[in-house]
Design a protein around this motif. Structure first.
Motif, PDB file in Angstrom:
ATOM      1  N   LYS A 139       1.026  -1.185  -0.024  1.00 16.26           N
ATOM      2  CA  LYS A 139       0.052  -0.048   0.060  1.00 16.26           C
ATOM      3  C   LYS A 139       1.084   1.254   0.081  1.00 16.26           C
ATOM      4  N   GLU A 140       0.426   2.297  -0.445  1.00 21.61           N
ATOM      5  CA  GLU A 140       1.141   3.594  -0.693  1.00 21.61           C
ATOM      6  C   GLU A 140       1.470   4.223   0.728  1.00 21.61           C
ATOM      7  N   ASP A 141       0.652   3.717   1.562  1.00 22.98           N
ATOM      8  CA  ASP A 141       1.001   4.249   3.039  1.00 22.98           C
ATOM      9  C   ASP A 141       2.234   3.676   3.702  1.00 22.98           C
ATOM     10  N   ASN A 142       2.458   2.358   3.137  1.00 24.96           N
ATOM     11  CA  ASN A 142       3.690   1.638   3.849  1.00 24.96           C
ATOM     12  C   ASN A 142       4.857   1.917   3.130  1.00 24.96           C
ATOM     13  N   ARG A 143       4.903   2.750   2.062  1.00 23.41           N
ATOM     14  CA  ARG A 143       5.921   2.967   1.257  1.00 23.41           C
ATOM     15  C   ARG A 143       6.843   3.850   1.894  1.00 23.41           C
ATOM     16  N   THR A 145       8.791   7.231   1.017  1.00 28.25           N
ATOM     17  CA  THR A 145       8.607   8.408   0.067  1.00 28.25           C
ATOM     18  C   THR A 145       9.769   8.409  -0.836  1.00 28.25           C
ATOM     19  N   SER A 150       5.405  11.116  -3.990  1.00 20.44           N
ATOM     20  CA  SER A 150       4.675   9.861  -4.128  1.00 20.44           C
ATOM     21  C   SER A 150       5.741   9.124  -5.076  1.00 20.44           C
ATOM     22  N   GLY A 253      -1.328   0.536  11.916  1.00 16.13           N
ATOM     23  CA  GLY A 253      -0.632   0.097  10.541  1.00 16.13           C
ATOM     24  C   GLY A 253       0.550  -0.824  10.997  1.00 16.13           C
ATOM     25  N   SER A 256      -1.245  -5.973   9.216  1.00 13.89           N
ATOM     26  CA  SER A 256      -2.141  -5.924   7.909  1.00 13.89           C
ATOM     27  C   SER A 256      -3.202  -6.906   7.986  1.00 13.89           C
TER      28      SER A 256
END
Lengths: 368, 368, 368, 368
Positions: A139-143, A145, A150, A253, A256
Motif C-alpha cells: 500500500k502507498e501508505d507503507n512505502r 517516500t 509519491s 498500521g 495488515s
C-alpha cells in the motif's frame, strides 16, 4: 476462433521468439554521445532488459493466481496450481538475485565511463516493478517516500492510470485475507479452535513455570531469568490473541491481516498435516518465500549500489543506497505471516482433534 | 623430522578424515530428555557443525594471509597467493549463505519440538566466528553490544584469553592499512598523484558546470537541479580529500583507514591497469567481497531467525532478529573501501601518467 | 527415561556440538611427512569432512522415509512429511554441488604438493556414500565395476557386513514400487483407467493423423515427415503399454519398476490435481529430483577430477574421470520415472473422470 | 561526431531500454491456435528470450577479447581486461545454468499443452548460440552431426553467410594458440625450459622409484602396483613431450593446440607466481572455466529435456536427450588446457629459475 488446419503450420525459432526485436533493442547512449562507445554500457542495458523480461513473467504468474482467488470460493483443484505458480515466482526471484553477481563484474571506474549519460533514468521508473508491488499488496501508505514525493511522480499519465487500475483491482494480500477469513474449520463439530488453543497455551505455560521452579539444575538467578522470559512470552500470546489489541495495532498500521485471518493462518500452521489443510499451508509458505526473496533482492541491490557509487547520489537523483536498504524491510507485504511463528506451540501441547473432525479434514476415499 | 621411507605408508579414507570423530559427534538433546528424539534436531546439529568446519577453514586461510603481511615488505610473488586465498574465503562464504536454504527446510513448528532443550546455547557462543571477526579487524568499539554487555561475556576464561591474544596480534585491516601506507607510487619521478588528481577533479567539475549551462536540451529547472547535484559532489570530493576533515571523521569513528592509506587505495583503483598495481587492486576487491558476503550472511541469517521464531526471544535470550539485522551493517570491517567508489573520476578525465612513470609500473622484460 | 527436572539443565554451544571432536579432527599428512605442511591439504580434509557430515544427514532423512513406507499402508498424514524430507535431501544435494566450487579454488599444482601422501585413500572408500546409494536402491548389477571388482572390495569386513544388512533391508525404490502397486484407483467405480487411457491415446493419434493430412499449410514432404514421427510415437506408446513387452525389458535390466507400478505412476501424473493424488505426485517429483541432483553431482565431480589431474590415475588407482563420468548416467535409480514423461498425453485429450470417482478422490468436507 | 551539448539531454528508463520492444515481443502460439492460451507458454517464450539476450552479451564480450588478441602483440595492460571479460562470461554462464531451474518448474504435462504448436522450432536454430561456439573455436569437424547433416542446415542463407564470415575471422582458440606460441620465455638467458623440465621429471621419477623400493611399510604386492603406476605416468610424460607423438595425435584430431603452444601453457602453469606470467595464467584458467560451464550447461539442458519428454523426439525432430548429452563432452573447445594438469610436477621438484631470469619476469620497479 482457432483454425484446426492452422495448427499444422510451421514456425521458426527466430520469428517465434521475435528475436529481431529482442536483440535489436540495445542502443548505447555512449555510442550516440561519444566517439567510442563504452564497452560496459551493453551489459548495463542487457541486464536491465533481462530483469524486465522476468518482471513480465512474474506479473503473468501473479495475475493468474489473483484470478483464482477473486471469487467467494477457491476450487481445491486450483490450490496446487496456485502454489506451483507462486513457487515459480520464488525460483525466478532467486535467479534475479544471482543476476546481481553479473552486474558486480562491472567496476565503479567502468560505470563512470557512461553513467553521466543515463540521467535521469533510474530503476525507480520501472513500471513493471511497481506493478508487481501493487499486485502483491504494497500500500502507498507503507512505502518509503521518494524524496518526499509519491512513487508515482516518475511515471507518465498513461502509466499512472495503469497503476491506479491495478490498485483498485484487488491485491493478493487482500484476496488471501478474504480466503483465510472464509475458512470453515474454526468452529466445526463442537470443536472451537481458539478456545482449545488458549487452554493449551495456559496449560503449557503453567507446566513450564512449575518445571523451572522445581528444577534441581538451575541456580536461583537462572530460575528468575527463565521465569521472566516465560512471563514475556505469556504476555505476548495474550496481547496478540486479544481481538481488541489486534485491531488497535492494525489501526496503527503495525499489522495488515484481520484478526479472523490471523487465527485462520494459525490453525493452518498448527494442523497442516490434516489433508485438507496441507495445500493451504503450502500457499502461506509460498507467500512468505516471495516476501523474503523480494527483501533479499532489495538488500543485495542496495549493497551493489553502495559498491558502485559509494555515497554519491544515484543516477535518478535519489539517495541511492540508503533508500534501497530501507525499503528492504519496510516494503514487506506478508510480514504478518512471519509473526504467526511467534504464536506456535509445540506439537506435544497441541489440542488433539476429535475423530469426527479429523474425518472432515481428510480424504473422502480414506474415510471408508 | 620427516622420514623418507614413511612417505610410502598407506592411509585409508576413513582414518585419514577421522570419520569416527566427525560422524560420532551428534548427540541429540531430545533423545536424552524425551522418550522420542526429535527428528529435526539432527539437522540443527549437523548444520552448525558444518558451519564450524568451514569457520576453521576460513581462519586457516585468513591467518596465512596475515602472516604474509606482517613484515615491512610483502613479497610480490605472494600477493597473487594472498588474493587467491581471500577469494577462496569468499567462495566459502557463498556456500555458507546457500547453507541457510537447508535450514529453511525446517519449519517453525518443527523447531519447537526441541528448541527448549537448547537453552542457553546460541550462535553467540561460537568462538571461531568471533575469531574470524577479530582477524578481519572488527574492533570492540564498533560492535553492537550484547544486551548491554561485551560479546566476550558468553565465553569461558580460556576462550577469552584466546580472543585477547588474537586482538593483540594484528588484524588484516591494520596490516592492509600499513601496506597501503607504504606504497611508493604516490610521489614518483616528479609525478605527485594527489596534486594531479585534484587538478583533474576541478577540470572535470568546471567542464560539467559549463556544459550544463550551455545545454540546449535542459529546462532551466533541470539545469538548476543538475548544477546543485554537481555542487553536492564537489563538496564531497573536497571534504574527503582534506586531510584534517578526514582525520576528524576518523576520530569520530566514521572512518577506519588513515588518510595516506585512503589515497593509496584511490591510486590503486584509478591506475589498476598498470601491471604492478593489478594484484594490489585485486586484493582490495577481494577484501570488499568478503565484507559484503559476511554482511549478506548476517542479513539472511537474521531473516531466517525472524521466520523461525517471529518476535520471540532467541535461544540465547537475545533479541534475535533485530540484533542480527543491525550487525549486518554495523559489523562491516572494510567499508572504507566502498567509499573509494565515491572518489573515482572517469578514465577520460584521469591524469595521463608520464612515460617514465609507466615504465616503473610495468614489467622489467617489457621495458626493453 | 526422560527426567522432567533435567529438561531445565543448561547446555553450551561448544559442548552441545562437540566442537572439540569436530575441529580437532584435522591431521595433515604433509605435516607428518614433510618439514612444512602443505597449506592446501587443510581444505582437502575439511571439504571431505563436510561432505561426510551431510551424507550422515541424508542417511538420517532417507531412513526416516523408508520407515514410513515399510508397512502395507502409508498414513496419508505422513506423505507430506516424507515429501518434505526428500525435498530437504534435494536441497542438501544442491549445496553439495555448490561445494565443488570451493574445491575448484585449489589448483592442480597445489594439489601435487600433497597428493602423493594420500594413496590409496579415495572417495571410493566412503562408506556413507555407498549406504546412500543402497538406501535409494542402486543394485550391484547396475553398477560400474571398480577395475573389474565389486565396489565392496575397498571396505573392511565390518563395513561390508553393514552394507549387506542395508541391502537386505529394503530400499526406497522397492518400497515405493510396492506402494505404487497398492494404489486403489486403477479400477474404481466402473472406471478402468488403463482401458480409458488407451482409448484416449488412439483417439488422439487418429485426430492428429487426419489434421496433418488435411493441413493446407504443410508441403507433401512435411506431411510425410510429420506422419512418420507420429508413427514413431504411436509404436512407442504401444510397446510400453504392452505388459509382456514391459516385462521383457525388465528382465533385460532396462526397466526397474513393475508394470503395475508404472501404470500407477502414469495415473498419478495424469490426474495429479485430484486432491488425493496431489501428494503422491509430489513424492514422485521429489524422487526424480534426488536422482537428477545425484547425477549432476557425479558429473561435476568428474569434471573437477579431470581439471585436477588430467588423464593421470586417480588417488585410489582408479581411472578417475572416465569412471566418474560413466556412473553419472549408469547409477540413476529412479530413471523409470522420467520415462513416464513419454507416456503423457495433453490434458485436453485426457479421459474425463466420472463425478462419482472425483468424489472419491476429493476431500470429505468438500463432498457435502 | 558527438555533440557536447547533447550530453545533457535527458533519457527515460522505458525508452532507454526500449521496453516497448522487449515486453511487446511475446506472442503465444496457443493463443493464436486455441480458444484458450496455454498459461505455460509465456514462460517458454520468456526464458528463451532471456537466453538470447545473454547470448548477445556473451558475443559482445568474446568479440572484444578476440580484437585484443588479433595483433602480433597483446598489450599487457589489456590482459587484465581480457581476463575480466572472460570471467564475466563465466558468471553469465553460471546464471544461464541456474536459469534451467526456472524451466524445471514446468511439468511435462504442462508442456504438452502447447508443445505441438512449436514444430519445428528448436534451440538448434539459435544463431547466436552457434556464433558463440564459432568464436570460441568449435570446428565443424569436431561437432556431432545433426541427424547426419551439417548444423548449418537449419539456417537461412543470410544466416549461413553470417556464420561463414565468423568462421573465417579467427577464433579465440586460434588466437590464443598464436599468442602462446609467441611467448618469449621458453629460452631466455641460457635457461632452456623444456630441457630443464625434462631433467626434473626424470629426477623426480627416479627418486620415487627408489623410495618405493626402499619403503619399510609397503608389501611386495603394493610395491609392485605402485611402481607399475609410476611406470604408467612415466610413459605418459614421455609420450606427451615428444613433438612427433604430439603432432601425430594432433593430426588424428585428438589434440587441438600446437606443440609449442602446449609447452608455453605448461611453463605458464608451472611458474605462474612470476609477476609477468600471472595474468597469462589467469587467462588460461578463465578459458577452462568457460569450457567447463558450457559443458555443464549442455549437460543440465540434456537432463531437463529427458525429464520433459522422456524418450520422445524433441520439438525439432532431433533425438533430444541423447544428442545433447553427447555434445556436452564432444563440443569442448579448450580441453587441451585440462591435459596440462597431467604434465605438472610438484613445486618442490621444479627447476629453480636463475636470478637473472627472475629479474626479467618481475616488475621494473622492484628490480632496483
Amino acid at each position: 476462433m482457432p483454425d484446426e488446419k492452422k495448427k499444422y503450420t510451421t514456425i521458426h525459432y527466430h520469428s517465434y521468439l521475435q528475436l529481431d526485436k529482442i536483440t535489436g533493442a540495445q542502443k548505447l547512449r555512449s555510442a550516440e554521445l561519444e566517439d567510442q562507445p563504452a564497452h560496459e554500457e551493453m551489459l548495463f542495458i542487457i541486464i536491465h532488459q533481462a530483469y524486465e523480461l522476468w518482471f513480465k513473467q512474474i506479473i503473468h504468474e501473479l495475475n493468474s493466481v489473483v484470478v483464482m482467488f477473486k471469487d467467494d470460493w477457491v476450487d481445491e483443484r486450483n490450490l496446487g496450481t496456485a502454489v506451483g505458480r507462486l513457487d515459480r515466482v520464488s525460483e525466478i526471484l532467486r535467479l534475479l538475485i544471482q543476476q546481481i553477481h553479473v552486474l558486480e563484474t562491472m567496476t565503479p571506474l567502468d560505470f563512470l565511463d557512461f553513467r553521466n549519460y543515463l540521467f535521469p533514468a533510474s530503476g525507480f521508473q520501472s513500471l513493471q516493478f511497481r506493478i508487481i508491488e501493487l499486485i502483491l499488496g504494497l500500500k502507498e501508505d507503507n512505502r518509503m517516500t521518494y524524496s518526499g514525493h509519491s512513487y508515482k511522480v516518475v511515471f507518465t499519465e498513461e502509466q499512472k492510470e495503469q497503476l491506479g487500475n491495478i490498485e483498485e483491482g484487488g491485491s493478493l494480500l487482500e484476496l488471501i485475507e478474504s480466503w483465510l477469513e472464509r475458512t470453515p474449520f474454526l468452529e466445526l463439530k463442537n470443536f472451537k479452535f481458539l478456545e482449545e488453543y488458549q487452554k493449551a497455551v495456559h496449560r503449557m505455560l503453567d507446566k513450564e513455570k512449575q518445571a523451572i521452579m522445581d528444577s534441581a539444575y538451575l541456580t536461583d538467578k537462572e530460575k528468575e531469568m527463565r521465569s521472566k522470559m516465560l512471563g514475556g512470552t505469556d504476555t505476548y500470546f495474550k496481547a496478540v490473541l486479544d481481538e481488541d489489541a489486534h485491531n488497535k495495532m492494525r489501526a496503527e498500521g503495525k499489522i495488515s491481516l484481520s484478526y479472523k485471518a490471523t487465527i485462520a493462518a494459525l490453525l493452518i500452521n498448527l494442523y497442516r498435516e490434516q489433508p485438507i489443510l496441507n495445500m493451504p499451508y503450502n500457499l502461506l509458505m509460498s507467500l512468505k518465500s516471495i516476501d523474503e526473496l523480494m527483501t533479499t533482492w532489495r538488500y543485495r541491490h542496495a549493497q551493489m549500489v553502495m559498491r558502485m557509487i559509494g555515497n554519491k547520489i544515484g543516477t535518478g537523483g535519489s539517495s541511492g543506497h540508503g533508500y534501497l536498504a530501507a525499503t528492504a524491510e519496510k516494503h514487506k507485504v506478508f510480514k504478518d505471516l512471519n509473526h504467526i511463528a511467534s504464536l506456535l506451540i509445540p506439537r506435544s501441547e497441541l489440542p488433539e482433534l476429535p475423530d469426527e473432525l479429523k474425518k472432515e479434514l481428510g480424504f473422502y476415499f480414506s474415510q471408508k
